[in-house]
Every structure is written in structure tokens, then in C-alpha cells.
Scaffold this active site. Sequence first.
Site, PDB file in Angstrom:
ATOM      1  N   GLU A  47      -8.189  -0.743   6.020  1.00  0.00           N
ATOM      2  CA  GLU A  47      -7.663   0.513   5.360  1.00  0.00           C
ATOM      3  C   GLU A  47      -6.416   0.479   4.320  1.00  0.00           C
ATOM      4  O   GLU A  47      -5.810  -0.406   4.895  1.00  0.00           O
ATOM      5  CB  GLU A  47      -7.444   1.735   6.333  1.00  0.00           C
ATOM      6  CG  GLU A  47      -8.588   2.114   7.302  1.00  0.00           C
ATOM      7  CD  GLU A  47      -9.869   2.714   6.371  1.00  0.00           C
ATOM      8  OE1 GLU A  47      -9.645   3.011   5.232  1.00  0.00           O
ATOM      9  OE2 GLU A  47     -10.859   2.887   7.221  1.00  0.00           O
ATOM     10  N   CYS A  48      -6.359   1.140   3.365  1.00  0.00           N
ATOM     11  CA  CYS A  48      -5.245   0.803   2.415  1.00  0.00           C
ATOM     12  C   CYS A  48      -4.063   1.843   2.451  1.00  0.00           C
ATOM     13  O   CYS A  48      -3.159   1.893   1.729  1.00  0.00           O
ATOM     14  CB  CYS A  48      -5.715   0.937   0.918  1.00  0.00           C
ATOM     15  SG  CYS A  48      -6.268   2.674   0.565  1.00  0.00           S
ATOM     16  N   GLY A  49      -3.950   2.624   3.661  1.00  0.00           N
ATOM     17  CA  GLY A  49      -3.105   3.403   3.915  1.00  0.00           C
ATOM     18  C   GLY A  49      -3.380   4.952   3.499  1.00  0.00           C
ATOM     19  O   GLY A  49      -2.750   5.809   4.146  1.00  0.00           O
ATOM     20  N   LEU A  50      -4.253   5.178   2.708  1.00  0.00           N
ATOM     21  CA  LEU A  50      -4.793   6.579   2.280  1.00  0.00           C
ATOM     22  C   LEU A  50      -5.267   7.154   3.388  1.00  0.00           C
ATOM     23  O   LEU A  50      -5.350   8.558   3.321  1.00  0.00           O
ATOM     24  CB  LEU A  50      -5.597   6.595   0.956  1.00  0.00           C
ATOM     25  CG  LEU A  50      -4.967   5.780  -0.266  1.00  0.00           C
ATOM     26  CD1 LEU A  50      -5.674   6.112  -1.175  1.00  0.00           C
ATOM     27  CD2 LEU A  50      -3.631   6.380  -0.558  1.00  0.00           C
ATOM     28  N   ASN A  60       0.794  -1.375  -0.052  1.00  0.00           N
ATOM     29  CA  ASN A  60       0.013   0.130   0.035  1.00  0.00           C
ATOM     30  C   ASN A  60       0.767   1.143   0.027  1.00  0.00           C
ATOM     31  O   ASN A  60       0.521   2.297  -0.592  1.00  0.00           O
ATOM     32  CB  ASN A  60      -0.893   0.151   0.981  1.00  0.00           C
ATOM     33  CG  ASN A  60      -2.010  -0.935   1.066  1.00  0.00           C
ATOM     34  OD1 ASN A  60      -2.324  -1.379   0.136  1.00  0.00           O
ATOM     35  ND2 ASN A  60      -2.581  -1.553   2.372  1.00  0.00           N
TER      36      ASN A  60
END
Length: 242
Positions: free
Chosen positions: A229-232, A123
Site C-alpha cells: 500500500e502507498c498510504g492512501l 508516501n
Amino acid sequence: MKAMKKELFDSLQEYNRLLEKKDALERISWALDFFERKVILSSSFGAQSVVTLKLVLSVWPEIPVVVIDTGYLFPETYRYIDRLVEELKINLKVYRPALSPAWFEARYGKLWEQGKEGIEKYNQIMKVEPMIRSLEELEARCWISGLRREQASTRRNILILTWHWDRAKLHPIADWTTERINEFIYKNKLPMHPLAFEGYVSIGDIHTTSKLEAGMLPEQTRFFGIKRECGLHEAKETFQGR
């Protein structure tokens, strides 16, 4: 600029009290005015993304709309993006990682198959870096995202206005329910992501997205249930003053 950022960071609680009393369109208009249109909209073009797109574009049709193309999106997602760009006249800004998917796999392998640590590294390289680059190159003082409190436990307490990567981040539909989302789509006759009709409720990369099956929570359809969550949307709200 540093002093303006510090004032905003210190006043987040006050601004949130103000914004909680406004509706989604008023929140968007406030951000565009307050940040003098140094604002971008990020979109995954996922199952419910069309709602935020429609709302924001109704206030500012020319707003830059950023999509992060990892190279691993579903074919249906790419076609859906093309359709919405044409129908909604979107000012699309495509940002990609520094490495192509083939080069990435040659260097790192399939990181998404290597547990939580591998997923987070994936990610960071494929999503976070190009997103931060987009904010810097587009000189965004604020970015708008369609996150909602009802979507996942990680988003349950999300504020309307947060501080993210040393800039403001607005969630104009944070308090919307899924029922309200569906009503808005129906009322405005908006095209839905084709995979939404096949049991997908959260749509990201093809290798880490699954259908919602019996007994699953919606947030478990991403990253094999290891994380949501994908990190964004996980940045710490700290003031850097850049």
C-alpha cells in the site's frame, strides 16, 4: 455534523450488511444519496481504474475525480489520463504535493531507495498529504475508491463501506473478480492503460513500479515487494469527530 458522523461510524456494520446485498451501481447510488453528493472519486488511473470510473460516471457524470500527481507517474499514465478525461468527460481535480519532485529530492534525496521507512515517508509527503487536502477542500463526506479484495493480501477482507480519515469510504467493486473486471472492460470497449499490455498489473510511480515476472505475486510489483500500500488506504478506522 459530529453527531451524524458518530451515527454513521457506529452503524458501519449495519450499512455493510445492506451494501453487500447490492450491486456496484446500487452501492454508488446509495452513497450519492446518503451523503447528498458530498462525494468524490479518487483514481490512480492505473491498470483497472477505468472500470470504477465508468461505473461511477454512469451514475453521476459530474462527480469530482481526484488524481494525485506526484510528478513521478509514467509518461503513459499522463497520456492515459488525458485520453480518459476527453473520452469520458471527467471532472478532473489534480492535487500535487507542496514540493516539486526536484525540490523534494534536493531536500530528502530519493527516499524510495531508503527501505520501508523511506518509502513510508515518501508516501506521506507525496501522496497522503495532498489526498487529505483534496478531501478537505472538496468538502467530501465520502470518497469512492476502486479497491478489490482479490488485488492483494492487504485488501482481502476489505469492507464495502469503511471509515477513513474521519469520513466514509466506499469500495463499490470490492467483491469483483479479475475475470469480471476484464469482462466489463471488453463488453464496454473501454480503453486500457497502455502499460497493462506490457506486463504491468499495478501502476503507480515510475521508480517503485515493476512488471509482473514469473514467480511474483501481483502485490510484489510495487515498492520492491517491501510493502503493497502507498498510504492512501491504510488509515485506522477510528472516530475523531472533527
